[in-house]
Scaffold this motif. Structure first.
Motif, PDB file in Angstrom:
ATOM      1  N   GLY A  43      68.613   9.315  41.500  1.00 47.29           N
ATOM      2  CA  GLY A  43      67.827  10.134  42.412  1.00 47.29           C
ATOM      3  C   GLY A  43      66.528   9.456  42.792  1.00 47.29           C
ATOM      4  N   ASP A  44      66.169   8.414  42.051  1.00 52.18           N
ATOM      5  CA  ASP A  44      64.900   7.709  42.279  1.00 52.18           C
ATOM      6  C   ASP A  44      65.165   6.289  42.747  1.00 52.18           C
ATOM      7  N   GLY A  45      65.319   6.111  44.032  1.00 47.59           N
ATOM      8  CA  GLY A  45      65.356   4.747  44.545  1.00 47.59           C
ATOM      9  C   GLY A  45      66.683   4.212  45.003  1.00 47.59           C
ATOM     10  N   ALA A  46      67.779   4.902  44.729  1.00 44.56           N
ATOM     11  CA  ALA A  46      69.070   4.403  45.220  1.00 44.56           C
ATOM     12  C   ALA A  46      69.129   4.611  46.730  1.00 44.56           C
ATOM     13  N   GLY A  47      69.515   3.561  47.450  1.00 41.74           N
ATOM     14  CA  GLY A  47      69.612   3.649  48.902  1.00 41.74           C
ATOM     15  C   GLY A  47      70.899   3.023  49.388  1.00 41.74           C
ATOM     16  N   PHE A  48      70.883   2.563  50.628  1.00 41.03           N
ATOM     17  CA  PHE A  48      72.101   2.015  51.228  1.00 41.03           C
ATOM     18  C   PHE A  48      72.605   0.760  50.520  1.00 41.03           C
ATOM     19  N   GLY A  49      71.693  -0.050  50.008  1.00 37.91           N
ATOM     20  CA  GLY A  49      72.113  -1.247  49.278  1.00 37.91           C
ATOM     21  C   GLY A  49      72.902  -0.884  48.036  1.00 37.91           C
ATOM     22  N   THR A  50      72.355   0.055  47.250  1.00 34.94           N
ATOM     23  CA  THR A  50      73.036   0.508  46.032  1.00 34.94           C
ATOM     24  C   THR A  50      74.347   1.200  46.380  1.00 34.94           C
ATOM     25  N   LEU A  51      74.314   2.039  47.414  1.00 35.48           N
ATOM     26  CA  LEU A  51      75.528   2.740  47.829  1.00 35.48           C
ATOM     27  C   LEU A  51      76.623   1.742  48.211  1.00 35.48           C
ATOM     28  N   SER A  52      76.281   0.744  49.013  1.00 34.65           N
ATOM     29  CA  SER A  52      77.270  -0.261  49.426  1.00 34.65           C
ATOM     30  C   SER A  52      77.810  -1.022  48.226  1.00 34.65           C
ATOM     31  N   HIS A  53      76.924  -1.359  47.296  1.00 33.93           N
ATOM     32  CA  HIS A  53      77.299  -2.080  46.074  1.00 33.93           C
ATOM     33  C   HIS A  53      78.347  -1.276  45.293  1.00 33.93           C
ATOM     34  N   GLU A  54      78.068   0.021  45.072  1.00 31.15           N
ATOM     35  CA  GLU A  54      79.001   0.846  44.295  1.00 31.15           C
ATOM     36  C   GLU A  54      80.292   1.108  45.068  1.00 31.15           C
ATOM     37  N   CYS A  55      80.196   1.246  46.391  1.00 30.81           N
ATOM     38  CA  CYS A  55      81.403   1.446  47.200  1.00 30.81           C
ATOM     39  C   CYS A  55      82.330   0.239  47.106  1.00 30.81           C
TER      40      CYS A  55
END
Length: 132
Positions: A71-83
């Protein structure tokens, strides 16, 4: 962190029939507990780490996955990484590997997943993602 602003969405891949639980915020343990409950297995312990922005979990050989985003700091980069972790698992279950011939499939899957999740989490509006 904490439960403030926690959001859960479920995404079903209509082609490969894989269900994804996505949780933004809350603890990783709460996400794993919910995922385990949904797929009908015993939960397992995960170590909380404030430096981790996202995690992907699967439970072989079940056709489901969990993406947890901080909830603190995850954005599109993190989302793409996990996807991409999720897509790798999905393709592995279908015995599809990344190659010149399958690259576009992986790219479309990533585009679809990031669009659907970012809309579901309220990060972007539907009209913005449809222009791609």
């Amino acid at each position: 962190g904490g439960r403030h602003g926690m959001k859960r969405i479920v995404l079903t891949d209509p082609i490969f029939q894989i269900d994804y639980l996505i949780q933004r915020g809350g603890s990783r343990q709460s996400a794993v507990n919910e995922f385990a409950k949904r797929i009908g297995v015993e939960t397992w312990a995960v170590e909380e780490n404030p430096h981790v922005m996202g995690t992907y979990y699967s439970y072989e050989p079940l056709p489901s996955g969990l993406i947890w985003l901080s909830g603190d700091g995850a954005g599109f980069g993190t989302l793409s990484h996990e996807c991409l972790h999720a897509i790798h698992y999905a393709m592995k279950t279908k015995r599809i590997t990344l190659s010149d011939e399958t690259e576009e499939l992986f790219c479309y899957y990533l585009q679809w997943m990031v669009n659907e999740i970012s809309q579901g989490l309220g990060w972007v509006s539907k009209s913005r993602t449809q222009k791609s």
